[in-house]
Design an enzyme around this catalytic site. Sequence first.
Site, mmCIF file in Angstrom:
data_model
loop_
_atom_site.group_PDB
_atom_site.id
_atom_site.type_symbol
_atom_site.label_atom_id
_atom_site.label_comp_id
_atom_site.label_asym_id
_atom_site.label_seq_id
_atom_site.Cartn_x
_atom_site.Cartn_y
_atom_site.Cartn_z
ATOM 1 N N ASP A 40 0.846 -1.188 0.000
ATOM 2 C CA ASP A 40 0.000 0.000 0.000
ATOM 3 C C ASP A 40 0.890 1.251 0.000
ATOM 4 O OD1 ASP A 40 -2.099 1.745 0.272
ATOM 5 O OD2 ASP A 40 -2.995 0.723 1.991
ATOM 6 N N ASP A 41 0.772 2.082 -1.011
ATOM 7 C CA ASP A 41 1.518 3.357 -1.082
ATOM 8 C C ASP A 41 3.036 3.187 -1.213
ATOM 9 O OD1 ASP A 41 -0.885 4.708 -0.713
ATOM 10 O OD2 ASP A 41 -0.319 5.685 1.149
ATOM 11 N N CYS A 76 -5.841 4.719 -3.458
ATOM 12 C CA CYS A 76 -6.060 3.307 -3.143
ATOM 13 C C CYS A 76 -7.286 2.697 -3.814
ATOM 14 C CB CYS A 76 -6.196 3.095 -1.636
ATOM 15 S SG CYS A 76 -4.763 3.650 -0.698
#
Length: 512
Positions: A40-41, A76
Amino acid sequence: MESLTISRTVPVLTNIFVFILLSGSSVAAKQSNIVFILTDDQDVALFGQYPMPKAKQLIADQGMTFMNMFVTSPLCCPSRSSILTGQYLHNHLVTNNSVTGNCSSVTWQKTSELNTFPTYLQANGYSTFFAGKYLNEYGFHQNGGVRHIPPGWDVWNGLVGNSVYYNYSLSANGVEEKHGQNYSQDYLTDVIHRKAVNYLQKQVNATRPFFMMLSTPACHAPFTPAPQYEKNFTNQQAPRTKHFNIHGKDKHWLVDQAVTPMPQDTINMIDDDFRNRWRTLLSVDDMVDDVVNTLKATGQLDNTYIFYSSDNGYHLGQFSLPFDKRQLYDFDIRVPLYVRGPGIKPNSTNEESVMSIDLAPTFLDLAGLHAPASFDGLSLTPIFTNQAHSFRDKVLVEYHGEHLNVIPGCPQYLNQGMANCGKHCVCEDAWNNTFACIRTQTAQESYKYCALQDNDNFVEVYDLKNDPYELVNIAKIASPDILTQLSQELADLSLCAGANCHTTPSFKVVGK
Ligand SMILES: *[C@@H]1O[C@H](CO)[C@@H](O)[C@H](O)[C@H]1NC(C)=O
Ligand SMILES: *[C@@H]1O[C@H](CO)[C@@H](O)[C@H](O)[C@H]1NC(C)=O
Ligand SMILES: *[C@@H]1O[C@H](CO)[C@@H](O)[C@H](O)[C@H]1NC(C)=O
Ligand SMILES: *[C@@H]1O[C@H](CO)[C@@H](O)[C@H](O)[C@H]1NC(C)=O
Ligand SMILES: *[C@@H]1O[C@H](CO)[C@@H](O)[C@H](O)[C@H]1NC(C)=O
Ligand SMILES: *[C@@H]1O[C@H](CO)[C@@H](O)[C@H](O)[C@H]1NC(C)=O
Ligand SMILES: *[C@@H]1O[C@H](CO)[C@@H](O)[C@H](O)[C@H]1NC(C)=O
Ligand SMILES: *[C@@H]1O[C@H](CO)[C@@H](O)[C@H](O)[C@H]1NC(C)=O
């Protein structure tokens, strides 16, 4: 397996089948397993892969590193919806991280979610396993709560809500599993890690191939490292890239309002966040190590493809924007992609423009299935075997600016349509940070052309070949021919669906 070739016209399954017939074997061959690790990220621009030596050694060095992998949207929920459906944002219509923007909404459940890649894999004999963050609004009451198990998954461990490391609930096959803050029981990356290893050990004698998706909270905020990694990287600071702490003067309104130079307390926060992001990734690296070793110990590694990627990039101080994604620049849209597996040459790299929408068709292709017409992406398998010489020359990126009515601590922005306002009320998002970009890339040239939907109809254009850090917006000085061509191509690609999203260099501008 190693000697089998993969090609676009002859799916791998057919090859295996032919091989078995010719060799007269009566043993049923097992289709390849697939493991997909999604962080994530995790950026590329800020050296986000550096803290992961085991992932490099066990996945990248054993397979292919993609140097130009892009997401469809630097946020996201829209990005993950693209990964699941193989579609651009304008086709899956998940516009932001809220349920009103279709994130994991009942509308999504009744439409796009019925056609995600796991539904096809499961219907064609794969055992499917999911653990970790799914879509930001998953599991909440208005979206069916934890009882909603997205179609396509046999074993489901979906995080309720957005990434966190402690104090959360999972839907364990439709039943709430609560976690507190005891490291050894609850640290989410390690919970995903243990569930994955446990599942892999049980697959040792399985007759069906499996697909496993491991979706970690790292390295998303709140950047909480495991206790044993809290002190690693103490001497590191966020990279002072060429665009760090400078003012994006010729850029759109939101970037222009950033404060340059950034105040010292903002820079300190950036350096702290940077270190903690890397620390959280150390636990992901441990998971990768254990997953690969378990595959090896159970004799499954040689018949398993492993993909490693992220849902969007990140910035920390670039153009004086303190911390976020949600921007049109390469630091937010570029993500890592490593792939290893049967037929992929170790230590290879590839420069083609590939995208998150290519993952779904690739998974299906590896399973011997044709991609449905709804998929906008392309299978990467011709690249795995070096048979794709001009894969794609244009990437489309779409983003809808998020906005809130009330921003705590920043009363001056009441009802202004701003969002993500941090230290000193520097905002990272606004209703008019809504854009569509194409990013072209051929051997000769590479441009980015972005149209913002704001009061100025602002345009940003970069000559990436000569200006990879996007320092100079050439919208007012580029040749009118190039601008016309790029804006036409953006307009066309913004409406594409299925096969006409597959832009190869021979793609002709149509319409208008
Ligand atoms: C890949 O390259 C690394 C150096 O970066 C080397 O140490 C390693 O042995 C190579 N691996 C393979 C499988 O060729
Ligand atoms: C949500 O999805 C539905 C159906 O796909 C679509 O009609 C609607 O416009 C979408 N909403 C937003 C805010 O994009
Ligand atoms: C977890 O929840 C407990 C009880 O509400 C709280 O005291 C603690 O600070 C929380 N821990 C984290 C890491 O959020
Ligand atoms: C945390 O969990 C471990 C393992 O179950 C247990 O031994 C330990 O006592 C727990 N710690 C606390 C503070 O509850
Ligand atoms: C796999 O099969 C072997 C041989 O029949 C057996 O000894 C072993 O316990 C099985 N393992 C699992 C995890 O089912
Ligand atoms: C983290 O820091 C400790 C203490 O300096 C060190 O022993 C360990 O090797 C580091 N771990 C990683 C994965 O870098
Ligand atoms: C998400 O999109 C919907 C539909 O356009 C909008 O109503 C909502 O305010 C957006 N949410 C955020 C946080 O911007
Ligand atoms: C963008 O939105 C903000 C907040 O509503 C507003 O102050 C600003 O003037 C707008 N700028 C443009 C170019 O639309």
